[in-house]
Design an enzyme around this catalytic site. Structure first.
Site, PDB file in Angstrom:
ATOM      1  N   ASP A   1       0.841  -1.186   0.000  1.00  0.00           N
ATOM      2  CA  ASP A   1       0.000   0.000   0.000  1.00  0.00           C
ATOM      3  C   ASP A   1       0.888   1.252   0.000  1.00  0.00           C
ATOM      4  OD1 ASP A   1      -2.915   0.833   0.224  1.00  0.00           O
ATOM      5  OD2 ASP A   1      -2.144   1.811   2.026  1.00  0.00           O
TER       6      ASP A   1
ATOM      7  N   TYR B   1      -3.045   9.871   3.201  1.00  0.00           N
ATOM      8  CA  TYR B   1      -4.082  10.480   2.352  1.00  0.00           C
ATOM      9  C   TYR B   1      -3.934  11.980   2.146  1.00  0.00           C
ATOM     10  CZ  TYR B   1      -5.938   5.870   2.851  1.00  0.00           C
ATOM     11  OH  TYR B   1      -6.048   4.508   2.817  1.00  0.00           O
TER      12      TYR B   1
ATOM     13  N   HIS C   1      -6.488  -6.845  -2.465  1.00  0.00           N
ATOM     14  CA  HIS C   1      -5.601  -5.813  -1.931  1.00  0.00           C
ATOM     15  C   HIS C   1      -4.674  -6.349  -0.841  1.00  0.00           C
ATOM     16  CE1 HIS C   1      -4.496  -1.616  -1.460  1.00  0.00           C
ATOM     17  NE2 HIS C   1      -4.760  -1.649  -0.172  1.00  0.00           N
TER      18      HIS C   1
END
Length: 310
Positions: free
Chosen positions: A102, A228, A288
């Site tokens: 990730d 983010y 994922h």
């Protein structure tokens, strides 16, 4: 799990948690993503330690058992890179293999670009090196989870309705699907998962309890800032080319493949412009979380790469 030890290293006044097992001459450092913590590498740490490697999994500042920064709203990728370097120095690690998942993949590649003399090779899950620049997510719908979580206060309010364990549960379910999580205009991301929806079959209630307890301790403030709200952070690297051996393992049912241009970038070979010595392996049923979904298969791929490049 009993063979994994837990220690703390003081970096810039913060006690950062490091999980560790194995005593081999070569060290493998595992970098987690979100909503993950050191525990997401539980299967891989034990496997590489049994194969003769030292396995280390740090938790970033503000994640899990690591101290939060004094100003979480100012946390950055630069902090992550500086902390990793300090941890390596404290542990006397001259060169390491980096394995990342990730947003940890960006941290791994940035570290390799800034400190090429400290990295023997890189393995990433789901994401190859993607050059920095103007946000890669501008073309995503406003209801996409990334857009929502970049908006100050919105995710805090959304998550704040629930306990940490439930937040992690919902995100794990969402991220295990093959579609990008996108909410309607009058809907929040947490509302995309019904309370009765079961966990993925490879993720147990015990696993969830471990994640929940760690995020109960850390909260989500730093995690929302990195990655983010830090996606556009620029390191001004003139030549973002990683010349060490690299492996990227892609789950073909990973929703992240549906980000604009991502799959074409990988399958066309354009990624090799930035990582010339890259091998890409596709797992047709992989999602994922391939390292938790198919641990034995992923472990074999890891060990083949590590043993080839020691």
């Amino acid at each position: 799990m009993d063979q994994i030890q837990h220690n703390f290293i003081n970096v810039q006044g913060l006690n950062l948690h490091v999980a560790e097992t194995g005593t081999g001459p070569n060290t493998v450092v595992f970098l987690h993503g979100f909503p993950e913590i050191w525990y997401s590498w539980r299967h891989q740490m034990v496997a590489v330690a049994k194969a003769g490697f030292r396995a280390i999994a740090p938790e970033y500042r503000g994640y899990g058992l690591s101290d939060p920064p004094p100003q979480p709203e100012k946390a950055s990728y630069k902090d992550v890179i500086a902390d990793l370097l300090a941890i390596f120095d404290a542990l006397g690690l001259a060169k390491v293999f980096l394995i990342a998942k990730d947003f940890g993949t960006r941290s791994a590649y940035l570290f390799a670009l800034l400190h090429p003399d400290r990295v023997l090779g890189i393995i990433t899950l789901g994401m190859p090196l993607i050059p920095t620049g103007p946000s890669r997510f501008k073309s995503l719908p406003k209801g996409c989870y990334i857009s929502r979580w970049q908006e100050p206060g919105r995710a805090e309010a959304d998550f704040g309705r629930l306990d940490a364990k439930t937040v992690v549960r919902k995100i794990y379910i969402l991220f295990s699907r093959s579609d990008v999580p996108i909410a309607a205009e009058n809907q929040e991301i947490m509302d995309l998962v019904n309370a009765s929806t079961p966990l993925p079959p490879w993720f147990t209630e015990e696993d969830l309890a471990t994640y929940g307890a760690l995020y109960e301790k850390s909260g989500f403030q730093t995690a929302l800032k990195v990655p983010y709200r830090s996606v556009d952070e620029n390191f001004n690297i003139a030549e973002p080319i990683v010349k060490i051996p690299a492996l990227c393992i892609i789950g073909d049912k990973d929703f992240a493949l549906k980000f604009p241009g991502r799959e074409e970038y990988i399958r066309s070979g354009k990624v090799k412009d930035f990582v010339p010595d890259l091998e890409t392996i596709h797992l047709p049923e992989g999602t994922h979380f391939v390292q938790e979904q198919f641990p034995e298969q992923v472990n074999q791929l890891f060990l083949a790469f590590l043993n080839k490049h020691v």
